[in-house]
Design a protein around this motif. Structure first.
Motif: not given
Length: 336
Positions: A310-331
């Motif tokens: 989440k910190k990476f997405y905010k810092k390098f893509f200026d995007f607020d990644l949700s917990d649900e979206q993180f889980e989708l990326i993992l899968k």
């Protein structure tokens, strides 16, 4: 390669009656790139480099992309304007007419044949492909020099980040006497297509404290089921989209039922976001952390991958990644 980088950005000359600045750079195979004035339009004809450009804040300069990026749901979510950018690369085929029509200041490619094709048409092109993390850093810094402006500062920030993460993981894995063997399968469409040594996949396996189960060098090489059985890996990682489905299918294969990784439930889906974490995108920095936690969970229990992503997405893509979206990326799943 670092030697090329040390000299390529130094050559600046002023030519012409109007003294317009011409910047002379070198790509990752040493080819000279002459850029007259600021780069205002980019043909981003390498899938992974599109994510690098996004990270560096240069996507507004991209006038043409590739078909897989155009269809990438995560990329569209993070950069909605992607829908307005045409694609001119599908598979190994460039739609040259489309690129000529757009007349970009620079084209970025990962295929030497594409480099030749474009050069013959008078289009300035740069070869930015790489096979390891040092070359990745070179490629990103060269991309930043092509974009100009704040991109160079962003590239240096990423450079510091990935060096820090590699150093963190290696500090715990360099002295390991026991390294699990890891089989990396490209994706779920063909379980016999794997990645061997002399690849960035092999590098993150080693950094994370593993040993590549495959001894045949190269990316996306096809081996036999007998060869996989002979390697009998401790861990299997499957890349590509819909990773959980691929893992489920792998468990169902009778030929692989006797593998240690199957018996011990050590088959994993590789995360997949704006680009595949396991290959050539900026999220390769996160891959190092994920692989370390996957291969040696007992050593890296202190890494909070959710918070780091989440910190990476905010810092390098200026995007607020949700917990649900993180889980989708993992899968390896697309956002809802």
């Amino acid at each position: 390669m670092r030697k090329i980088l040390a000299v390529f950005a130094l050559a600046l000359a002023f030519i012409g009656a109007d003294a317009q600045e011409t910047k002379i750079l070198k790509d990752l195979v040493g080819n000279e790139i002459k850029l007259k004035g600021e780069v205002k339009s980019i043909a981003a004809l390498w899938h992974a480099n599109n994510q690098m450009i996004l990270m560096l804040g240069g996507m507004d300069k991209v006038v043409v992309t590739t078909d897989p990026i155009k269809k990438n749901v995560w990329f569209n979510l993070v950069y909605p304007n992607l829908k307005n950018i045409p694609a001119a690369l599908n598979g190994n085929d460039i739609q040259i007419e489309e690129v000529i029509k757009l007349n970009p200041d620079i084209a970025i490619v990962s295929n030497k044949h594409h480099l030749e094709q474009l050069s013959k048409q008078g289009i300035t092109a740069a070869y930015l492909s790489f096979t390891n993390y040092d070359e990745m850093r070179d490629s990103i810094l060269l991309t930043a020099n092509l974009i100009g402006g704040d991109a160079i500062k962003r590239a240096k920030e990423f450079d510091g980040y990935i060096k820090e993460k590699i150093s963190l993981v290696k500090s715990k894995t360099d002295g390991l006497s026991k390294r699990p063997t890891v089989l990396h399968i490209v994706n779920g469409s063909n379980f016999l297509k794997v990645d061997g040594p002399n690849t960035i996949i092999d590098e993150w396996i080693k950094i994370a404290g593993g040993e590549n189960a495959v001894k045949k060098s190269g990316n996306m090489i096809e081996i036999t089921s007998e060869e996989i059985l002979a390697t009998d890996p401790d861990i299997v990682i499957i890349g590509g989209k819909n990773g959980e489905k691929s893992v489920s299918e792998f468990y169902k294969q009778p030929m692989f039922s006797g593998l240690k990784a199957v018996q011990n439930k050590q088959i994993y889906a590789n995360p997949n976001g704006i680009f595949s974490w396991d290959r050539y995108g900026a999220e390769g920095a996160l891959q190092i952390l994920w692989a370390a936690k996957t291969i040696h969970p007992e050593i890296f229990s202190d890494i909070d991958l959710r918070a780091e992503t989440k910190k990476f997405y905010k810092k390098f893509f200026d995007f607020d990644l949700s917990d649900e979206q993180f889980e989708l990326i993992l899968k390896g799943l697309d956002p809802k």
